[in-house]
Design a protein around this motif. Structure first.
Motif, mmCIF file in Angstrom:
data_model
loop_
_atom_site.group_PDB
_atom_site.id
_atom_site.type_symbol
_atom_site.label_atom_id
_atom_site.label_comp_id
_atom_site.label_asym_id
_atom_site.label_seq_id
_atom_site.Cartn_x
_atom_site.Cartn_y
_atom_site.Cartn_z
ATOM 1 N N SER A 95 43.146 47.947 33.737
ATOM 2 C CA SER A 95 43.560 46.606 34.120
ATOM 3 C C SER A 95 44.404 45.959 33.021
ATOM 4 C CB SER A 95 42.324 45.729 34.378
ATOM 5 O OG SER A 95 41.685 45.410 33.147
ATOM 6 N N ALA A 166 49.406 46.523 36.014
ATOM 7 C CA ALA A 166 49.229 45.803 37.273
ATOM 8 C C ALA A 166 49.854 46.557 38.436
ATOM 9 C CB ALA A 166 49.836 44.407 37.161
ATOM 10 N N SER A 170 47.770 47.900 41.560
ATOM 11 C CA SER A 170 48.159 47.377 42.872
ATOM 12 C C SER A 170 48.322 48.529 43.862
ATOM 13 C CB SER A 170 49.479 46.611 42.772
ATOM 14 O OG SER A 170 49.349 45.486 41.943
ATOM 15 N N GLU A 239 40.838 38.786 37.836
ATOM 16 C CA GLU A 239 41.638 37.970 36.917
ATOM 17 C C GLU A 239 42.507 36.964 37.657
ATOM 18 O OE1 GLU A 239 41.989 41.871 34.132
ATOM 19 O OE2 GLU A 239 43.839 40.773 34.551
ATOM 20 N N THR A 240 42.873 37.301 38.894
ATOM 21 C CA THR A 240 43.720 36.402 39.689
ATOM 22 C C THR A 240 42.960 35.798 40.866
ATOM 23 O OG1 THR A 240 44.549 38.369 40.850
ATOM 24 C CG2 THR A 240 45.879 37.510 39.044
ATOM 25 N N CYS A 241 41.629 35.826 40.798
ATOM 26 C CA CYS A 241 40.756 35.203 41.802
ATOM 27 C C CYS A 241 40.950 35.790 43.201
ATOM 28 C CB CYS A 241 40.956 33.685 41.835
ATOM 29 S SG CYS A 241 40.547 32.875 40.273
ATOM 30 N N LEU A 242 41.317 37.072 43.275
ATOM 31 C CA LEU A 242 41.430 37.751 44.562
ATOM 32 C C LEU A 242 40.114 38.460 44.872
ATOM 33 C CD1 LEU A 242 45.024 39.242 44.229
ATOM 34 C CD2 LEU A 242 44.301 37.411 45.772
#
Length: 280
Positions: A95, A166, A170, A239-242
């Motif tokens: 990550s 990332a 992804s 980290e991106t609230c997903l």
């Protein structure tokens, strides 16, 4: 001439390193503590052995880390401990947060750090792989030049550290989770005797992983490495609230295949492991 150190030549690492070696780059590797299979891969790839990590740190201009993601930080620490001050490329499936930790670790030794990721099959005469690179602009070109004209397509990314990691996660979040879901779906259909009907439906969609049942044993045998990668994807998503639940679930499913590393599985055997609940 640039000297490259590779940690460690697994199937992907050896294949990537071999491309650099064929391009005329001196490629070093450290046999200390490695398996016989790793040594055979290194020999076939034309890699030059060194006595230990310290020798690699002294002799290498660039060190490339390609190892299971769960080992990435330990490997980086082992290099930093020998005051390596060249270019350190972490090309593992980790990550952005893990990559940032490695930057801190390597920064203490004065190394320039590049965030890398490999997407594709191990490169060969018939297959290519993409090596994405992000980080300080002045360090990207020397790394990319190692693979010019080879089956490793080095692609710099703008935006600095974290971008290559990332991108990898992804892609992995979809690709590897989809493979796992295909296995679970097929196993469920088989339990109810409708696997042929499921395949018939899937084959109507030519891009469906459900039609690639021959790949399921490969998923099982690689899950010892893929499960930690999914847990790194969980970190990236959080980290991106997903939502992280699907990646978490994929890792839990892969844990059922944890003991299949290196086994020559047939389809029925791979599916059978999904029914085994891990102890503890």
């Amino acid at each position: 001439m640039t000297t490259l150190g590779i940690l460690h030549p697994g199937s992907m690492g050896a294949a990537v390193a071999a491309q650099a070696a064929q391009h005329g780059v001196d490629v070093l590797w450290c046999p200390e503590g490695r398996s016989r299979a790793t040594k055979e891969r290194a020999d076939q790839a034309g890699l030059q052995p060194v006595d230990d990590i310290q020798e690699m740190a002294v002799r290498s201009d660039i060190i490339l880390s390609l190892c299971p993601p769960a080992s990435a930080e330990v490997v980086a620490s082992s290099v930093a401990a020998h005051s390596f001050s060249g270019i350190y490329v972490d090309a593992n499936a980790i990550s952005p947060a893990s990559m940032a930790m490695i930057c801190v670790t390597m920064g203490r030794s004065g190394a320039q750090v590049i965030d890398g990721s490999v997407i594709g099959s191990p490169p060969s005469a018939r297959k290519t792989a993409r090596l994405y690179l992000s980080g300080p602009d002045d360090s990207l070109a020397p790394v990319a030049s190692l693979f010019k004209g080879t089956a490793v397509d080095a692609r710099p990314l703008p935006g600095g550290i974290g971008r290559a990691s990332a991108l990898k996660l992804s892609y992995s979040t979809f690709q590897k989770t989809s493979r796992v879901l295909a296995a679970v779906s097929y196993a469920l259909a088989q339990d109810y005797g409708v696997e042929e009907e499921l395949l018939d439906v899937a084959k109507g969609r030519t891009t469906s992983y459900l039609a690639e049942i021959e790949y399921i044993p490969k998923v099982a045998s690689r899950s010892w490495r893929w499960a930690p990668e999914m847990r790194e994807a969980v970190s990236a998503l959080s980290e991106t609230c997903l939502p992280t639940e699907l990646a978490e679930a994929a890792a839990i499913v892969m844990d059922r295949w944890a003991d299949t590393k290196g086994l020559p599985l047939e389809l029925q055997e791979a599916l059978g492991w999904l029914h085994k609940i891990p102890e503890g």
